[in-house]
Design a protein around this motif. Sequence first.
Motif, PDB file in Angstrom:
ATOM      1  N   GLU A   1       0.805  -1.215   0.000  1.00 56.29           N
ATOM      2  CA  GLU A   1       0.000   0.000   0.000  1.00 56.29           C
ATOM      3  C   GLU A   1       0.843   1.272   0.000  1.00 56.29           C
ATOM      4  O   GLU A   1       0.300   2.366  -0.109  1.00 56.29           O
ATOM      5  CB  GLU A   1      -0.965   0.004   1.186  1.00 56.29           C
TER       6      GLU A   1
ATOM      7  N   VAL B   1      -6.794   2.148  -0.608  1.00 56.14           N
ATOM      8  CA  VAL B   1      -6.879   0.690  -0.567  1.00 56.14           C
ATOM      9  C   VAL B   1      -8.350   0.298  -0.530  1.00 56.14           C
ATOM     10  O   VAL B   1      -9.130   0.868   0.243  1.00 56.14           O
ATOM     11  CB  VAL B   1      -6.159   0.120   0.670  1.00 56.14           C
TER      12      VAL B   1
ATOM     13  N   CYS C   1      -2.477   0.039   7.337  1.00 56.09           N
ATOM     14  CA  CYS C   1      -2.451   0.977   6.209  1.00 56.09           C
ATOM     15  C   CYS C   1      -2.294   2.425   6.658  1.00 56.09           C
ATOM     16  O   CYS C   1      -2.988   2.886   7.567  1.00 56.09           O
ATOM     17  CB  CYS C   1      -3.733   0.849   5.390  1.00 56.09           C
TER      18      CYS C   1
END
Length: 284
Positions: A117, A123, A150
């Motif tokens: 990511e 995402v 993330c």
Amino acid sequence: MPNILACTDGSIYANSVYNHTAWAAAKMSASVHVLHMLNPHHEDPVKTDTSGSIGFGAKSALLAEIVELEAARAKVARKHGEVILEDATAQLTAAGVQEVVADQKHGRLSDSIDSYERDADLVVIGKRGNHADFATGHIGHNLERVVRSCQHPVLVASREFTKMDSFVLALDGGPSSKKAVEYAANNPLLQGMKCHLLSVGKGNAKLEAALNEAKQTLADAGYEVSAEIRDGEPDKVIAEAVAEEHLDLLVMGAYGHSHIRHLIVGSTTTAMIRTVKIPVLLFR
């Protein structure tokens, strides 16, 4: 060009992930990187106890057959993954995405997401995967760990994709919810949608000031904005607001400084995402 990382396992949520990804790509003028992980822990390994008193030759033959069977299963899993990625690419291309790259990697998504990511601006992942327990509504730790890992926004796709014209932004005054406001104001993803700002708790000067500041920021960015403070339990209050206002998307910080923080930590992550029944855009 912005890039979107779409995570797929070919589950019942896969089509929705592709549709949410295509929607986001159109809004952001973004390319798409589709990722499928071959997770050995999620396959059904051959479970054979060879510790008994069978002959050496028979045991060697059995172990050789097990190795061959495992190799065959791995080959089938790879082929299955290739088909999943071919389907994802076809659907995204048909939906108008101009640039699609598809990858199949070994490992668990929750363990590897941070490395994939880094180059993504967004995402996209489904609420549930192939190994979720639908009978109990369980979503699983994989999603929670992905959200925790993330650094970029995570769009959690709902079961079905529907056109999104409005969103509710849960504001608690913490850094992550402020980040969500800044993102909405400066990123094209949510532009053109009606915004409903919602703070949960007893009204006080600090909360009202944060709500008014966010409302002004979004109004200056061109949004049609409404705002309110409701008292009660955050999960119930947000779900009620979504139903009453017919809102299409929930936007919130993944880590805050009020009760909302506890909704995105531990098992209550599942409860929150499951309760609202709509896509959720999360920020850390």
